[in-house]
Motif scaffolding. Structure first.
Motif, PDB file in Angstrom:
ATOM      1  N   SER A  48       0.837  -1.205   0.000  1.00 38.14           N
ATOM      2  CA  SER A  48       0.000   0.000   0.000  1.00 38.14           C
ATOM      3  C   SER A  48       0.869   1.252   0.000  1.00 38.14           C
ATOM      4  CB  SER A  48      -0.923  -0.019   1.221  1.00 38.14           C
ATOM      5  OG  SER A  48      -1.750   1.113   1.260  1.00 38.14           O
ATOM      6  N   ASP A  52       1.039   4.161  -2.928  1.00 35.60           N
ATOM      7  CA  ASP A  52       0.617   5.525  -2.623  1.00 35.60           C
ATOM      8  C   ASP A  52       1.726   6.552  -2.798  1.00 35.60           C
ATOM      9  OD1 ASP A  52      -1.921   4.681  -2.137  1.00 35.60           O
ATOM     10  OD2 ASP A  52      -1.866   4.928   0.039  1.00 35.60           O
ATOM     11  N   ARG A 289      -4.199   5.575   5.783  1.00 38.91           N
ATOM     12  CA  ARG A 289      -4.047   4.635   4.675  1.00 38.91           C
ATOM     13  C   ARG A 289      -3.288   3.389   5.114  1.00 38.91           C
ATOM     14  NH1 ARG A 289      -6.582   4.192   0.184  1.00 38.91           N
ATOM     15  NH2 ARG A 289      -4.704   3.802  -1.056  1.00 38.91           N
ATOM     16  N   ASP A 292      -5.639   1.355   7.177  1.00 32.40           N
ATOM     17  CA  ASP A 292      -6.605   0.659   6.321  1.00 32.40           C
ATOM     18  C   ASP A 292      -6.002  -0.652   5.812  1.00 32.40           C
ATOM     19  OD1 ASP A 292      -8.482   2.641   6.647  1.00 32.40           O
ATOM     20  OD2 ASP A 292      -8.051   3.638   4.735  1.00 32.40           O
TER      21      ASP A 292
END
Length: 445
Positions: A48, A52, A289, A292
């Motif tokens: 992730s 990002d 984020r 998550d």
């Protein structure tokens, strides 16, 4: 034909050499330590993070039995996130030796490790200690079992075979032990927190947690333990557990606030000289984020989300009346003590998670859905403060400290009150008791 074959072989060799050189030249973020964290959690957060911050071509490579590499590139520059799952102890040693940038640990470094890693800096600082997720163990029984709670000493006697009839601890019928075969994180935690050197009795063995839960669903006398990530189904329920204080069930609130005695932190540690990429990853993991990704990997995140309902409250009347109709937020602010957060005088006031929880709380209260809501701040102390009067004074001081911090951030605090040592979570004098008992709860009206 032979020239064509030779060309193909030469081209393939050149390509392999180029790829090998690219891997050698690629910058690496080396993350070593806990096998449990390395299995799914950290790779999910790393992927992730890479996505990002603009990396492309993200792919996993199993570089060895315990090594997962995540390859990616940005602007033509390759990067490899090297995740080695060995053990918390080895991960910390790799950090000390300079063979890792980040250590993954399911416990705090012990005194010997802190002594060996003195050059790493202040590992209790939020600049170097990063609480990534929460985990733990549920002790599960058949729903027909009338037993609702158990303390850890009773649990030790049950799991060691000293208790063979449920009537000895408030249930009925014969005790049937169930366990997952082979080494596993749930057993490691039970050994550390509950058994403490006492051997386990012979149990019916199962290949995994799903099989264990299924067996207990069909066995009214069954008991076993699984990680909190394991669903337990309709015919199985977890016990509320006590560790010298009140019994706490493994609800989401109790795990996130770390009130539940068999909850634990999944933590990353870095040196005070962490590189830019390593620090970028660690800080990303602390944000929304990153959290998550923690949730998507099946672990309990440490973030706040809207929609908390008023909580069921157990405790003295004064406490129940104070928080009546309020919703407990799933955090407990704890404090930093010398000697590995175990005893002594506060050295940097809040522990690393509490520092970030204050920031998370500020952002949470500024959400439109929480506009007009107010906060209650409730402090607790340990009996080790010296007397009930001293404990009350200390708990009031802690509550006032947090209330002033929140008001300085512009948050509406309706009331701050200390409850002394009335609602302990751990027995006074036990390892880590002061750290667990001396805490501040946040409630929302």
């Amino acid at each position: 034909m032979s020239r064509v074959v030779g060309f193909i072989l030469s081209f393939g060799l050149l390509l392999a050499c180029t790829q090998a050189k690219a891997q050698v030249d690629a910058e690496r973020v080396r993350i070593h330590g806990s096998q449990t964290m390395a299995a799914r959690l950290v790779p999910a957060v790393a992927e992730s993070w890479l996505k990002d911050i603009g990396y492309e071509g993200i792919r996993r490579v199993q570089a060895g039995p315990s090594t997962t590499e995540i390859h990616a590139s940005r602007d033509g520059q390759p990067l490899i996130v090297e995740i080695v799952g060995n053990s918390s102890a080895q991960g910390f040693q790799d950090l000390v030796d300079g063979n890792a940038h980040i250590a993954m640990m399911t416990r705090r470094p012990d005194a010997a490790e802190l002594d060996a890693g003195w050059q790493l800096g202040d590992l209790a600082s939020h600049d170097q200690e990063f609480v990534l997720a929460l985990d733990g163990v549920a002790v599960v029984v058949n729903r027909e079992n009338p037993l609702a709670r158990m303390d850890l000493r009773q649990l030790r006697r049950v799991l060691s075979g000293q208790v063979r009839d449920w009537r000895e601890v408030g249930g009925r019928g014969a005790v049937h032990l169930h366990a997952v075969a082979g080494p596993n994180s749930a057993r490691d935690m039970i050994d550390e927190r509950v058994m403490q050197g006492t051997p386990h009795a012979i149990a019916q063995m199962h290949p995994d947690g799903t099989s264990l839960v299924r067996a207990i669903a069909n066995d009214p006398g069954g008991i076993g333990f699984v990680t909190l990530r394991q669903p337990w189904g309709a015919n199985v329920r977890p016990l509320a557990l006590a560790d010298g204080g009140r019994a706490v069930a493994p609800t989401r609130l109790a795990v996130q606030s770390e009130d539940y005695p068999l909850a634990r932190r999944f933590t990353m540690y870095g040196s005070q000289m962490m590189g830019a990429l390593s620090r970028s990853f660690a800080l990303y993991a602390m944000g929304q984020r990153g959290q998550d990704a923690v949730t998507q990997a099946g672990h309990a995140a440490v973030t706040l989300r809207p929609g908390y309902a008023p909580s069921s409250v157990l405790g003295p009347r004064e406490y129940r009346e104070l928080v009546a109709n309020a919703s407990r937020l799933p955090l407990s602010l704890r404090f930093n003590f010398n000697s590995n957060n175990d005893s002594g005088v506060a050295s940097s006031v809040y522990d690393s998670r509490a520092v970030r929880d204050l920031d998370r709380l500020e952002a949470f209260m500024r959400l439109p859905v929480n506009r007009g809501r107010r906060l209650l701040v409730v402090g607790f102390a340990d009996v080790a403060a010296g007397s009930s009067v001293a404990a009350t004074m200390m708990s009031n001081d802690r509550a006032d400290l947090v209330a002033h911090e929140l008001m300085a951030r512009g948050l509406p605090v309706m009331h701050a009150r200390g409850m002394g040592s009335q609602v302990p979570l751990a027995p006074t004098g036990a390892a880590g008791a002061r750290y667990r008992n001396e805490r501040v709860e946040i409630w929302m009206l």
